[in-house]
Write a protein that holds these residues in place. Sequence first.
Motif, PDB file in Angstrom:
ATOM      1  N   ALA A 126     -11.003   3.131   3.506  1.00  0.00           N
ATOM      2  CA  ALA A 126     -10.817   3.277   4.753  1.00  0.00           C
ATOM      3  C   ALA A 126      -9.473   2.298   5.237  1.00  0.00           C
ATOM      4  O   ALA A 126      -8.613   2.552   5.806  1.00  0.00           O
ATOM      5  N   ALA A 127      -9.664   0.977   4.804  1.00  0.00           N
ATOM      6  CA  ALA A 127      -8.584   0.259   5.011  1.00  0.00           C
ATOM      7  C   ALA A 127      -7.209   0.317   4.277  1.00  0.00           C
ATOM      8  O   ALA A 127      -6.170   0.363   4.648  1.00  0.00           O
ATOM      9  N   ALA A 128      -7.408   0.959   3.034  1.00  0.00           N
ATOM     10  CA  ALA A 128      -6.291   1.330   2.409  1.00  0.00           C
ATOM     11  C   ALA A 128      -5.553   2.625   2.900  1.00  0.00           C
ATOM     12  O   ALA A 128      -4.281   2.605   3.070  1.00  0.00           O
ATOM     13  N   ARG A 129      -6.395   3.626   3.335  1.00  0.00           N
ATOM     14  CA  ARG A 129      -5.806   4.623   4.039  1.00  0.00           C
ATOM     15  C   ARG A 129      -4.842   4.181   5.461  1.00  0.00           C
ATOM     16  O   ARG A 129      -3.900   4.507   5.662  1.00  0.00           O
ATOM     17  N   LYS A 130      -5.583   3.283   5.938  1.00  0.00           N
ATOM     18  CA  LYS A 130      -4.914   2.864   7.449  1.00  0.00           C
ATOM     19  C   LYS A 130      -3.727   1.950   7.041  1.00  0.00           C
ATOM     20  O   LYS A 130      -2.673   2.194   7.635  1.00  0.00           O
ATOM     21  N   ARG A 131      -3.769   1.181   6.080  1.00  0.00           N
ATOM     22  CA  ARG A 131      -2.482   0.472   5.442  1.00  0.00           C
ATOM     23  C   ARG A 131      -1.362   1.476   5.218  1.00  0.00           C
ATOM     24  O   ARG A 131      -0.185   1.218   5.542  1.00  0.00           O
ATOM     25  N   ILE A 132      -1.830   2.561   4.315  1.00  0.00           N
ATOM     26  CA  ILE A 132      -0.851   3.591   4.186  1.00  0.00           C
ATOM     27  C   ILE A 132      -0.311   4.230   5.488  1.00  0.00           C
ATOM     28  O   ILE A 132       1.072   4.466   5.474  1.00  0.00           O
ATOM     29  N   THR A 133      -1.235   4.598   5.990  1.00  0.00           N
ATOM     30  CA  THR A 133      -0.678   5.431   7.274  1.00  0.00           C
ATOM     31  C   THR A 133       0.036   4.630   8.369  1.00  0.00           C
ATOM     32  O   THR A 133       1.262   4.960   8.830  1.00  0.00           O
ATOM     33  N   LEU A 157       5.298   5.890  -3.973  1.00  0.00           N
ATOM     34  CA  LEU A 157       6.001   5.435  -5.277  1.00  0.00           C
ATOM     35  C   LEU A 157       5.320   5.778  -6.589  1.00  0.00           C
ATOM     36  O   LEU A 157       5.720   6.376  -7.414  1.00  0.00           O
ATOM     37  N   ALA A 158       4.205   5.046  -6.864  1.00  0.00           N
ATOM     38  CA  ALA A 158       3.521   4.885  -8.068  1.00  0.00           C
ATOM     39  C   ALA A 158       2.482   5.882  -8.228  1.00  0.00           C
ATOM     40  O   ALA A 158       1.999   6.390  -9.181  1.00  0.00           O
ATOM     41  N   GLY A 159       2.090   6.644  -6.927  1.00  0.00           N
ATOM     42  CA  GLY A 159       1.163   7.939  -6.952  1.00  0.00           C
ATOM     43  C   GLY A 159      -0.256   7.488  -6.957  1.00  0.00           C
ATOM     44  O   GLY A 159      -0.951   8.499  -7.335  1.00  0.00           O
ATOM     45  N   PHE A 160      -0.437   6.428  -6.626  1.00  0.00           N
ATOM     46  CA  PHE A 160      -2.144   6.169  -6.648  1.00  0.00           C
ATOM     47  C   PHE A 160      -2.610   6.873  -5.426  1.00  0.00           C
ATOM     48  O   PHE A 160      -2.008   6.847  -4.289  1.00  0.00           O
ATOM     49  N   LYS A 161      -3.661   7.263  -5.440  1.00  0.00           N
ATOM     50  CA  LYS A 161      -4.560   7.905  -4.477  1.00  0.00           C
ATOM     51  C   LYS A 161      -5.150   6.542  -3.893  1.00  0.00           C
ATOM     52  O   LYS A 161      -5.112   5.608  -4.072  1.00  0.00           O
ATOM     53  N   SER A 162      -5.592   6.882  -2.313  1.00  0.00           N
ATOM     54  CA  SER A 162      -6.049   6.058  -1.519  1.00  0.00           C
ATOM     55  C   SER A 162      -7.199   5.273  -2.166  1.00  0.00           C
ATOM     56  O   SER A 162      -7.364   3.830  -2.028  1.00  0.00           O
ATOM     57  N   VAL A 194      -5.653   2.815  -4.677  1.00  0.00           N
ATOM     58  CA  VAL A 194      -4.948   1.583  -3.952  1.00  0.00           C
ATOM     59  C   VAL A 194      -6.102   0.725  -3.403  1.00  0.00           C
ATOM     60  O   VAL A 194      -5.961  -0.504  -3.422  1.00  0.00           O
ATOM     61  N   ALA A 195      -7.137   1.130  -2.813  1.00  0.00           N
ATOM     62  CA  ALA A 195      -8.367   0.228  -2.440  1.00  0.00           C
ATOM     63  C   ALA A 195      -8.833  -0.658  -3.493  1.00  0.00           C
ATOM     64  O   ALA A 195      -8.795  -1.807  -3.411  1.00  0.00           O
ATOM     65  N   ALA A 198       0.883  -1.175   0.144  1.00  0.00           N
ATOM     66  CA  ALA A 198       0.157   0.013  -0.102  1.00  0.00           C
ATOM     67  C   ALA A 198       1.129   1.388   0.140  1.00  0.00           C
ATOM     68  O   ALA A 198       0.586   2.199  -0.836  1.00  0.00           O
ATOM     69  N   LEU A 199       1.953   1.244   0.751  1.00  0.00           N
ATOM     70  CA  LEU A 199       2.933   2.330   0.770  1.00  0.00           C
ATOM     71  C   LEU A 199       3.413   2.632  -0.403  1.00  0.00           C
ATOM     72  O   LEU A 199       3.386   3.867  -0.770  1.00  0.00           O
TER      73      LEU A 199
END
Length: 191
Positions: A159-166, A142-147, A150-151, A136-137
């Motif tokens: 929400a899960a994507a944002r949590k993994r990124i954070t 690196l790849a520039g995808f929005k949350s 990524v989801a 996710a990070l």
Amino acid sequence: MQMESASAIDSDLVARARDGDEQAFTLIVVRYQQSLGSYLFRLLGDEEVARDLIQETFLDAFRKLSSLRNPDQLRTWLYRIAINKSRGWRRRERLIQWLPLASSINRQQADDLETGESRDAIRDTLAKLRTDQAIALLLHDLAGFKSEEVAEILSISTAAARKRITRGKQAFRFHYLNLPGTAPVEEARKL
């Protein structure tokens, strides 16, 4: 004259490739191989494996192009394929580690592929992260995808994507700043 959006270009290339235009698929490869390669290299820390997985990704994409439901989402679809390829590679690597010969057949890493302490530190730090957080990070930073993208790629909620990124960023900072020797603070601040 207005510039064509990336998704419109992707849709056109997919339509042409589906109609048998080999040049269109070649343009898809040229358009995405660098970003996918960079992503896979950062994720896996091995340039040769990343190159192999890029080839596998594009072979699968070529074979399954007719199954792409929304050609506007070509980029996210390609990353999803690449992530699945990297997961399969990691599974194979874990299995190989259990084989009795694995300890005597250590794969040699080319010394010239990785240069600089900072690149080594980043690779080592990414290896310490949970796989789902590293994926996710790297997709986000690196790849520039929005949350949301990524989801979609990972088939999870936004929400899960944002949590993994954070959590990935937090874990990266922690591990990066606690490396033996001098802490490479500047790179950690970028994330």
